[in-house]
Each structure stands twice: as C-alpha cells, then as structure tokens.
Write an enzyme that holds these catalytic residues in place. Structure first.
Site, PDB file in Angstrom:
ATOM      1  N   LYS A 157     -12.589  26.088  -7.308  1.00 37.04           N
ATOM      2  CA  LYS A 157     -11.232  26.169  -6.748  1.00 37.04           C
ATOM      3  C   LYS A 157     -10.856  24.876  -6.012  1.00 37.04           C
ATOM      4  CE  LYS A 157     -12.131  29.834  -4.216  1.00 37.04           C
ATOM      5  NZ  LYS A 157     -13.522  30.154  -4.559  1.00 37.04           N
TER       6      LYS A 157
ATOM      7  N   ARG B 259      -8.454  36.647   0.242  1.00 41.22           N
ATOM      8  CA  ARG B 259      -9.811  37.001  -0.141  1.00 41.22           C
ATOM      9  C   ARG B 259     -10.041  38.510  -0.118  1.00 41.22           C
ATOM     10  NH1 ARG B 259     -12.413  32.048   0.331  1.00 41.22           N
ATOM     11  NH2 ARG B 259     -14.583  32.084   0.865  1.00 41.22           N
TER      12      ARG B 259
ATOM     13  N   ARG C 255     -24.861  21.860  -4.432  1.00 44.36           N
ATOM     14  CA  ARG C 255     -23.641  21.285  -3.854  1.00 44.36           C
ATOM     15  C   ARG C 255     -23.919  20.673  -2.481  1.00 44.36           C
ATOM     16  NH1 ARG C 255     -18.083  24.628  -3.889  1.00 44.36           N
ATOM     17  NH2 ARG C 255     -18.781  25.781  -2.077  1.00 44.36           N
TER      18      ARG C 255
ATOM     19  N   ARG D  21     -24.221  22.867   3.198  1.00 43.66           N
ATOM     20  CA  ARG D  21     -23.569  23.715   4.200  1.00 43.66           C
ATOM     21  C   ARG D  21     -24.516  24.804   4.696  1.00 43.66           C
ATOM     22  NH1 ARG D  21     -18.033  25.164   1.169  1.00 43.66           N
ATOM     23  NH2 ARG D  21     -18.732  27.230   1.812  1.00 43.66           N
TER      24      ARG D  21
ATOM     25  N   ARG E 289     -22.722  35.844  -0.265  1.00 40.58           N
ATOM     26  CA  ARG E 289     -21.333  35.467  -0.544  1.00 40.58           C
ATOM     27  C   ARG E 289     -20.887  35.998  -1.905  1.00 40.58           C
ATOM     28  NH1 ARG E 289     -21.796  29.378   0.005  1.00 40.58           N
ATOM     29  NH2 ARG E 289     -19.677  29.195  -0.772  1.00 40.58           N
TER      30      ARG E 289
HETATM   31  P1  ADP Z   1     -16.443  29.194  -0.906  1.00 40.47           P
HETATM   32  O1  ADP Z   1     -17.165  27.997  -1.366  1.00 40.47           O
HETATM   33  O2  ADP Z   1     -17.289  30.405  -0.671  1.00 40.47           O
HETATM   34  O3  ADP Z   1     -15.185  29.470  -1.674  1.00 40.47           O
HETATM   35  P2  ADP Z   1     -14.902  28.598   1.464  1.00 40.47           P
HETATM   36  O4  ADP Z   1     -15.045  27.214   1.921  1.00 40.47           O
HETATM   37  O5  ADP Z   1     -13.645  29.026   0.816  1.00 40.47           O
HETATM   38  O6  ADP Z   1     -16.151  28.892   0.577  1.00 40.47           O
HETATM   39  O7  ADP Z   1     -15.170  29.587   2.698  1.00 40.47           O
HETATM   40  C1  ADP Z   1     -16.313  29.513   3.507  1.00 40.47           C
HETATM   41  C2  ADP Z   1     -16.381  30.712   4.445  1.00 40.47           C
HETATM   42  O8  ADP Z   1     -15.205  30.749   5.261  1.00 40.47           O
HETATM   43  C3  ADP Z   1     -16.406  32.064   3.752  1.00 40.47           C
HETATM   44  O9  ADP Z   1     -17.711  32.443   3.375  1.00 40.47           O
HETATM   45  C4  ADP Z   1     -15.830  32.968   4.842  1.00 40.47           C
HETATM   46  O10 ADP Z   1     -16.786  33.232   5.853  1.00 40.47           O
HETATM   47  C5  ADP Z   1     -14.773  32.095   5.464  1.00 40.47           C
HETATM   48  N1  ADP Z   1     -13.439  32.268   4.810  1.00 40.47           N
HETATM   49  C6  ADP Z   1     -12.728  31.321   4.150  1.00 40.47           C
HETATM   50  N2  ADP Z   1     -11.562  31.810   3.699  1.00 40.47           N
HETATM   51  C7  ADP Z   1     -11.525  33.107   4.095  1.00 40.47           C
HETATM   52  C8  ADP Z   1     -10.585  34.173   3.928  1.00 40.47           C
HETATM   53  N3  ADP Z   1      -9.435  34.007   3.254  1.00 40.47           N
HETATM   54  N4  ADP Z   1     -10.901  35.382   4.454  1.00 40.47           N
HETATM   55  C9  ADP Z   1     -12.035  35.584   5.144  1.00 40.47           C
HETATM   56  N5  ADP Z   1     -12.972  34.634   5.326  1.00 40.47           N
HETATM   57  C10 ADP Z   1     -12.724  33.401   4.818  1.00 40.47           C
END
Ligand code: ADP
Length: 213
Positions: free
Chosen positions: A13, A88, A127, A160, A171
């Site tokens: 994404k 989400r 990553r 991370r 996740r």
């Molecule tokens: P990913 O690589 O899992 O897509 P993100 O960078 O989008 O990771 O998100 C990292 C973390 O931030 C998630 O695991 C969650 O804890 C939190 N997070 C991000 N966006 C949301 C959301 N829309 N709702 C709830 N938690 C979120």
C-alpha cells in the site's frame, strides 16, 4: 485521485501510494506513519498508541478517527488523497463514510491489493524502514547503499518494533479478522477495485486506467 488502499500489511500500500502521489499530486495519508511520528515525538497520542502498535494490535478506533477528522480537512487534501492503512475496521469505514459526506467528498475507489500470504511474510521479515523519513527498503530486493543508513536522508534504517515474527503473525491475524471484511463493505458500496498485486507498477497502471489519472 481520492482512493482508499486496502490490503494486508506488506501488500504494498505504501509503495503504491508513493508512486501515485507523483502522478497527480494527491497526498498520501498513512495512519501508521502519523502514529510512528507521534510515538517518536512522545506526544500524548504516541504514548497511547505505542503499546498497541508494538504488539501488532490495532489502535482504538476513537484515536484514529480523531486523527483523520483533522487530517482530511487540511488544504493539501484538496488535490486528492490516498488513504494508506485507513480505514482498518468496519466502524472506521462507517465513520469515514459519514465524515466524507459531511465534507462533500466522493471517493473514486477502494483498491484492494491482493497478495499471497507467503509473499507477504517474506516481504515483512526483510523490510527495513528509515526512522526519520519513512523510506522503505528491503534487505533482499532493495537494500540501502550503506547498511543501516538511509540513501535519501542519511537517517537510521531499522527493522520496525512490530516486524518481529511474532508481531507480524499477530498483525496478519488482526488483518484477517478486522480489516479483510472491508473488501465486502466496499463491494456493497460499489467502490471496490480488486487487483492481484504482482508488482507496484502493474497496480499503478491499473489504477490510472480506472481513474483516468
Ligand atoms: P502495516 O505495514 O501493518 O500496514 P501501518 O504502518 O499501516 O502498518 O500501521 C502500523 C500500526 O499502526 C498498526 O499495526 C496499528 O497498530 C496502527 N494503525 C495504523 N493505522 C491504523 C488504523 N487505521 N486503525 C488502527 N490502528 C492503526
């Protein structure tokens, strides 16, 4: 473009969003990036979010909606936006629908990036991310020139905290349980665009064709 990018963690994404911003000046809005900055700066939001993030759990909907209500009103969204990692959950999607209707904004599509689980697992464990500018690298396919140092800003490039095997597996489970139902939600809204996301370039081309951007 006004798009939602759906897909499991590691589906690409963020990469696709970055490529699309270059197409028409739409802004990438990543709730994950916003939260990581808050954690790094030690703000109240960051303090509340950190424990959820480190465990690979979702941050409560209320906190996320608070962020997005403000963010979508900022001027840079007028040129278009790419929502990366939001919504989400079904409650987030429902509240977003109300918010956009209040703001008089119509979405072009909710793009679902469909990637097999084994590809996802491999991508996430390899990553690496720059703590300063958020640039994404991969130890196998896109390493930094100097190990641990960002090519773009010279910041520190690390794995991370939520990219340990245990957190990754959590996740993916959280994704299947809470986020995957959004595919049906946007199908019913008539907005779904499903793409077998083999490469980011293919995805970008398909989106440009659909949106005319
Ligand atoms: P990913 O690589 O899992 O897509 P993100 O960078 O989008 O990771 O998100 C990292 C973390 O931030 C998630 O695991 C969650 O804890 C939190 N997070 C991000 N966006 C949301 C959301 N829309 N709702 C709830 N938690 C979120």
């Amino acid at each position: 473009m006004r798009l939602i990018l759906l897909g499991a963690p590691g589906a690409g994404k963020g990469t696709v969003a970055k490529l699309l911003t270059a197409v028409d000046g739409s802004v990438q809005i990543s709730t994950g990036d916003i939260l990581r900055v808050a954690v790094k700066e030690g703000t109240e939001l960051g303090k509340q979010a950190k424990k959820f993030m480190d465990a690979g759990d979702l941050v409560p909907d209320q906190l996320i909606m608070g962020i997005m209500k403000e963010r979508l009103k900022e001027d840079d969204c007028l040129a278009g936006f790419l929502l990366d990692g939001f919504p989400r959950t079904i409650p987030q999607a429902e509240q977003l629908k109300v918010l956009l209707s209040d703001l008089g904004i119509k979405l072009d599509a909710a793009v679902n990036l469909d990637v097999p689980r084994d590809v996802i697992l491999d991508r996430l464990t390899t990553r690496r991310t720059c703590v300063d500018c958020g640039a994404i690298y991969n130890v196998k396919s896109a390493p930094t020139k100097v190990e641990g140092v960002c090519d773009k800003c010279k910041g520190k490039v690390v794995q991370r905290d939520d990219e340990t095997e245990e957190a990754i597996s959590n996740r993916l489970d959280v994704y299947n349980e809470k986020t995957a139902p959004l595919v049906d939600f946007y199908q019913r809204e008539g907005l779904l665009m499903d793409i077998a996301a083999t490469s980011s370039e293919v995805v970008v081309a398909a989106i440009r064709e659909r949106t005319g951007a």
